[in-house]
Motif scaffolding. Structure first.
Motif, PDB file in Angstrom:
ATOM      1  N   GLU A 235       0.835  -1.207   0.000  1.00 19.05           N
ATOM      2  CA  GLU A 235       0.000   0.000   0.000  1.00 19.05           C
ATOM      3  C   GLU A 235       0.862   1.246   0.000  1.00 19.05           C
ATOM      4  OE1 GLU A 235      -2.469  -0.479   3.407  1.00 19.05           O
ATOM      5  OE2 GLU A 235      -3.869  -1.859   2.405  1.00 19.05           O
ATOM      6  N   ARG A 236       1.955   1.196   0.741  1.00 24.26           N
ATOM      7  CA  ARG A 236       2.862   2.341   0.797  1.00 24.26           C
ATOM      8  C   ARG A 236       3.439   2.630  -0.587  1.00 24.26           C
ATOM      9  NH1 ARG A 236       5.579   4.514   5.267  1.00 24.26           N
ATOM     10  NH2 ARG A 236       7.379   5.789   4.707  1.00 24.26           N
ATOM     11  N   ILE A 237       3.820   1.599  -1.298  1.00 22.54           N
ATOM     12  CA  ILE A 237       4.345   1.775  -2.649  1.00 22.54           C
ATOM     13  C   ILE A 237       3.283   2.360  -3.576  1.00 22.54           C
ATOM     14  CG2 ILE A 237       5.162   0.550  -4.701  1.00 22.54           C
ATOM     15  CD1 ILE A 237       7.314   0.910  -2.578  1.00 22.54           C
ATOM     16  N   ARG A 238       2.082   1.832  -3.515  1.00 16.60           N
ATOM     17  CA  ARG A 238       1.014   2.319  -4.394  1.00 16.60           C
ATOM     18  C   ARG A 238       0.690   3.792  -4.147  1.00 16.60           C
ATOM     19  NH1 ARG A 238      -1.324  -2.847  -3.544  1.00 16.60           N
ATOM     20  NH2 ARG A 238      -2.561  -2.048  -1.798  1.00 16.60           N
ATOM     21  N   GLU A 239       0.690   4.194  -2.908  1.00 21.41           N
ATOM     22  CA  GLU A 239       0.256   5.544  -2.549  1.00 21.41           C
ATOM     23  C   GLU A 239       1.070   6.628  -3.246  1.00 21.41           C
ATOM     24  OE1 GLU A 239       0.509   5.695   1.668  1.00 21.41           O
ATOM     25  OE2 GLU A 239      -1.397   4.635   2.000  1.00 21.41           O
ATOM     26  N   ARG A 240       2.356   6.405  -3.426  1.00 23.83           N
ATOM     27  CA  ARG A 240       3.195   7.485  -3.946  1.00 23.83           C
ATOM     28  C   ARG A 240       3.945   7.112  -5.220  1.00 23.83           C
ATOM     29  NH1 ARG A 240       5.863  11.731  -0.406  1.00 23.83           N
ATOM     30  NH2 ARG A 240       5.188  12.799  -2.305  1.00 23.83           N
ATOM     31  N   TRP A 241       3.537   6.028  -5.847  1.00 23.11           N
ATOM     32  CA  TRP A 241       4.204   5.599  -7.075  1.00 23.11           C
ATOM     33  C   TRP A 241       4.240   6.718  -8.115  1.00 23.11           C
ATOM     34  CZ3 TRP A 241       6.904   1.233  -8.331  1.00 23.11           C
ATOM     35  CH2 TRP A 241       7.168   1.013  -9.686  1.00 23.11           C
ATOM     36  N   ASN A 242       3.101   7.319  -8.355  1.00 22.07           N
ATOM     37  CA  ASN A 242       3.020   8.347  -9.398  1.00 22.07           C
ATOM     38  C   ASN A 242       3.747   9.636  -9.015  1.00 22.07           C
ATOM     39  OD1 ASN A 242       1.516   6.697 -11.084  1.00 22.07           O
ATOM     40  ND2 ASN A 242      -0.439   7.383 -10.231  1.00 22.07           N
ATOM     41  N   ASP A 243       3.999   9.836  -7.727  1.00 23.76           N
ATOM     42  CA  ASP A 243       4.742  11.022  -7.293  1.00 23.76           C
ATOM     43  C   ASP A 243       6.221  10.918  -7.638  1.00 23.76           C
ATOM     44  OD1 ASP A 243       2.406  12.048  -6.173  1.00 23.76           O
ATOM     45  OD2 ASP A 243       2.879  11.300  -4.168  1.00 23.76           O
ATOM     46  N   VAL A 245       7.876   7.943  -9.575  1.00 22.68           N
ATOM     47  CA  VAL A 245       8.345   7.141 -10.704  1.00 22.68           C
ATOM     48  C   VAL A 245       8.093   7.874 -12.019  1.00 22.68           C
ATOM     49  CG1 VAL A 245       8.112   4.963 -11.946  1.00 22.68           C
ATOM     50  CG2 VAL A 245       8.002   4.988  -9.436  1.00 22.68           C
ATOM     51  N   VAL A 246       9.148   7.986 -12.819  1.00 25.09           N
ATOM     52  CA  VAL A 246       9.073   8.603 -14.143  1.00 25.09           C
ATOM     53  C   VAL A 246       9.290   7.490 -15.160  1.00 25.09           C
ATOM     54  CG1 VAL A 246      10.009  10.361 -15.693  1.00 25.09           C
ATOM     55  CG2 VAL A 246      10.012  10.755 -13.212  1.00 25.09           C
ATOM     56  N   ASP A 247       8.253   7.149 -15.890  1.00 22.61           N
ATOM     57  CA  ASP A 247       8.328   6.015 -16.803  1.00 22.61           C
ATOM     58  C   ASP A 247       9.506   6.142 -17.767  1.00 22.61           C
ATOM     59  OD1 ASP A 247       6.094   4.879 -15.697  1.00 22.61           O
ATOM     60  OD2 ASP A 247       4.701   5.625 -17.219  1.00 22.61           O
ATOM     61  N   GLY A 248      10.266   5.068 -17.851  1.00 23.84           N
ATOM     62  CA  GLY A 248      11.369   5.007 -18.787  1.00 23.84           C
ATOM     63  C   GLY A 248      12.654   5.660 -18.332  1.00 23.84           C
ATOM     64  N   LEU A 249      12.640   6.295 -17.148  1.00 24.54           N
ATOM     65  CA  LEU A 249      13.829   7.020 -16.691  1.00 24.54           C
ATOM     66  C   LEU A 249      14.312   6.610 -15.302  1.00 24.54           C
ATOM     67  CD1 LEU A 249      13.065  10.668 -17.901  1.00 24.54           C
ATOM     68  CD2 LEU A 249      14.631   9.007 -18.930  1.00 24.54           C
ATOM     69  N   GLY A 250      13.418   6.198 -14.425  1.00 26.01           N
ATOM     70  CA  GLY A 250      13.792   5.889 -13.047  1.00 26.01           C
ATOM     71  C   GLY A 250      12.893   6.622 -12.081  1.00 26.01           C
ATOM     72  N   ILE A 251      13.422   6.971 -10.917  1.00 26.12           N
ATOM     73  CA  ILE A 251      12.599   7.678  -9.939  1.00 26.12           C
ATOM     74  C   ILE A 251      13.237   9.010  -9.548  1.00 26.12           C
ATOM     75  CG2 ILE A 251      11.812   5.452  -9.054  1.00 26.12           C
ATOM     76  CD1 ILE A 251      13.225   6.155  -6.392  1.00 26.12           C
ATOM     77  N   ARG A 252      12.368   9.911  -9.161  1.00 29.88           N
ATOM     78  CA  ARG A 252      12.820  11.209  -8.672  1.00 29.88           C
ATOM     79  C   ARG A 252      13.432  11.058  -7.286  1.00 29.88           C
ATOM     80  NH1 ARG A 252       9.237  15.640 -11.045  1.00 29.88           N
ATOM     81  NH2 ARG A 252       7.725  14.569 -12.368  1.00 29.88           N
ATOM     82  N   CYS A 253      14.425  11.839  -7.025  1.00 31.62           N
ATOM     83  CA  CYS A 253      14.959  11.936  -5.666  1.00 31.62           C
ATOM     84  C   CYS A 253      14.030  12.777  -4.802  1.00 31.62           C
ATOM     85  CB  CYS A 253      16.362  12.546  -5.705  1.00 31.62           C
ATOM     86  SG  CYS A 253      17.124  12.764  -4.091  1.00 31.62           S
ATOM     87  N   VAL A 254      13.501  13.855  -5.385  1.00 31.20           N
ATOM     88  CA  VAL A 254      12.598  14.786  -4.704  1.00 31.20           C
ATOM     89  C   VAL A 254      11.334  14.895  -5.550  1.00 31.20           C
ATOM     90  CG1 VAL A 254      12.354  17.112  -3.753  1.00 31.20           C
ATOM     91  CG2 VAL A 254      14.610  16.040  -3.849  1.00 31.20           C
ATOM     92  N   ASP A 255      10.171  14.801  -4.916  1.00 32.19           N
ATOM     93  CA  ASP A 255       8.932  14.614  -5.670  1.00 32.19           C
ATOM     94  C   ASP A 255       8.579  15.759  -6.612  1.00 32.19           C
ATOM     95  OD1 ASP A 255       8.066  16.521  -3.811  1.00 32.19           O
ATOM     96  OD2 ASP A 255       6.634  15.182  -2.814  1.00 32.19           O
ATOM     97  N   HIS A 256       9.027  16.979  -6.328  1.00 38.43           N
ATOM     98  CA  HIS A 256       8.625  18.123  -7.134  1.00 38.43           C
ATOM     99  C   HIS A 256       9.721  18.604  -8.089  1.00 38.43           C
ATOM    100  CE1 HIS A 256      10.539  19.757  -3.493  1.00 38.43           C
ATOM    101  NE2 HIS A 256      10.897  20.779  -4.242  1.00 38.43           N
ATOM    102  N   ARG A 257      10.789  17.833  -8.224  1.00 36.11           N
ATOM    103  CA  ARG A 257      11.881  18.248  -9.100  1.00 36.11           C
ATOM    104  C   ARG A 257      12.037  17.279 -10.270  1.00 36.11           C
ATOM    105  NH1 ARG A 257      16.496  20.004  -4.607  1.00 36.11           N
ATOM    106  NH2 ARG A 257      15.325  21.775  -3.750  1.00 36.11           N
ATOM    107  N   PRO A 258      12.343  17.808 -11.457  1.00 38.18           N
ATOM    108  CA  PRO A 258      12.470  16.956 -12.647  1.00 38.18           C
ATOM    109  C   PRO A 258      13.846  16.294 -12.713  1.00 38.18           C
ATOM    110  CG  PRO A 258      12.831  19.235 -13.268  1.00 38.18           C
ATOM    111  CD  PRO A 258      12.490  19.253 -11.795  1.00 38.18           C
ATOM    112  N   TRP A 259      14.152  15.511 -11.694  1.00 39.01           N
ATOM    113  CA  TRP A 259      15.491  14.956 -11.534  1.00 39.01           C
ATOM    114  C   TRP A 259      15.374  13.504 -11.099  1.00 39.01           C
ATOM    115  CZ3 TRP A 259      18.587  15.480  -6.486  1.00 39.01           C
ATOM    116  CH2 TRP A 259      19.906  15.014  -6.660  1.00 39.01           C
ATOM    117  N   VAL A 260      15.820  12.585 -11.960  1.00 42.75           N
ATOM    118  CA  VAL A 260      15.855  11.179 -11.590  1.00 42.75           C
ATOM    119  C   VAL A 260      17.279  10.809 -11.207  1.00 42.75           C
ATOM    120  CG1 VAL A 260      13.870  10.476 -12.982  1.00 42.75           C
ATOM    121  CG2 VAL A 260      16.153  10.459 -14.011  1.00 42.75           C
TER     122      VAL A 260
END
Length: 362
Positions: A235-243, A245-260
């Protein structure tokens, strides 16, 4: 290159994503950054911190570079202070920050346990046990009454703040340290109670930790460190996945920055693998390979809004996270289950609800 009994190579590979030779090249890229002292800095000319140094040593042992890995552990043994701590930051032989970080100190147990899982070398455990014991005793001297562990100690005393990510990593360190204590024949029952108290705080009392919800590490680290698993973890993973995970690139370090970032992506791979979400884990691992350099090392991150790598550095610890994720996904070495096996005993989650009689705040 390490070999199985049948003579086959045992360097991790993930078919279609990372070959054995590519993984080995990444291990050698880390070794190329190692200083003659055994220290592994963030990048050539950069600083060394005790946590990322150990993570890099773990990648070296996975890729068969045992001599280099053990030189790194010897550096840790040699630079440990009498109170069990390490300075937060070195540059060469110079201490740049003399404060101690509880999470940095605890990670030595993860590294030594991982070395044992990969090599089966009990003599190495015996040699490193005094270092591990002193380190964990230092860490637990910073535990608060509620179970959380304060993050730092300096000249002015202990910092009155606990960090969710750091404490989640310490949770894993304590689990590993208890296993090492069994091998060393030096039981530490007080550590087991400290581990339960810490896990209880991580599972039931988020309010005791400094709020940093914008950081992806605070999202997945309670899972990675073994305190949270099962339905709650999914459930924890589902809650913030879209915050994050950037498809095809990885994940953001900080949710509001365009930085994977590569290391965080690989740590999430490890957390997903620990939950049995193998397909998602493999897809994420493949998605961050755009950070790979031809020399086998990995760039730290990418600002995807403008296509620029930032910071402009190929970091040892990003490369190390890639190797550890490849090992977990491929089940190659004896250490591949390091994070899958980090889970706290299942009965502890129920004991969290035992009431005041169990001696832990609920």
């Amino acid at each position: 290159m390490p070999r199985a009994d049948n003579g086959a190579t045992t360097v991790p590979s993930v078919p279609g994503v990372l070959s054995e030779q590519e993984c080995l090249r990444t291990g050698r890229a880390i070794a190329d950054m190692q200083q003659s002292s055994g220290a592994i800095p963030w990048f050539p000319g950069g600083h060394t911190d005790p946590w990322d140094h150990i993570e890099s040593a773990m990648a070296l042992i996975v890729t068969g570079l045992r001599e280099e890995a053990e030189a790194a552990f010897e550096w840790s043994r040699r630079t440990q202070r009498p109170d069990g701590s390490w300075p937060m930051q070195f540059r060469g032989d110079t201490i740049e920050n003399a404060d101690s970080d509880s999470n940095f100190a605890a990670y030595i147990a993860v590294g030594v346990w991982h070395h044992h899982l990969v090599t089966g070398d009990r003599e190495f455990v015996g040699r490193m046990w005094p270092t591990v014991k002193a380190a964990l005793d230092h860490v637990l001297s910073m535990q608060a009454p509620g179970g959380e562990i304060y993050w730092a100690r300096g000249e002015s005393g202990i910092a009155d703040e606990a960090l969710l990510t750091g404490c989640s990593s310490i949770h894993h360190g304590l689990r590993c340290a208890l296993r090492l204590a069994e091998i060393a024949g030096d039981p530490q029952p007080e550590w087991e109670f400290a581990l339960y108290r810490l896990g209880h705080a991580l599972r039931r009392h988020p309010e005791v930790f400094a709020p940093k919800p914008e950081y992806s590490m605070d999202w997945y680290y309670p899972i990675l460190g073994g305190a949270v698993r099962g339905t709650v973890a999914h459930e924890r993973i589902r809650e913030r996945w879209n915050d994050f995970v950037v498809d095809g690139l990885g994940i953001r370090c900080v949710d509001h920055r365009p930085w994977v970032t590569g290391a965080e992506t690989c740590e999430l791979v490890l957390a997903l693998d620990a939950l049995g979400s193998y397909t998602r884990a493999r897809e994420l691992f493949a998605s961050m390979q755009h950070l790979r350099d031809p020399d086998g090392s990995y760039w730290t991150g990418l600002v995807f809004s403008d296509g620029k790598r930032w910071p402009v550095e190929k970091s040892s610890w990003t490369s190390a996270a890639v190797v550890l994720a490849a090992d977990a996904l491929s089940r190659t070495t004896g250490g591949s289950g390091l994070f899958r096996d980090a889970a706290a005993p299942a009965e502890w989650a129920g004991a969290d609800r035992c009431g005041d009689g169990c001696g832990v705040r609920v």
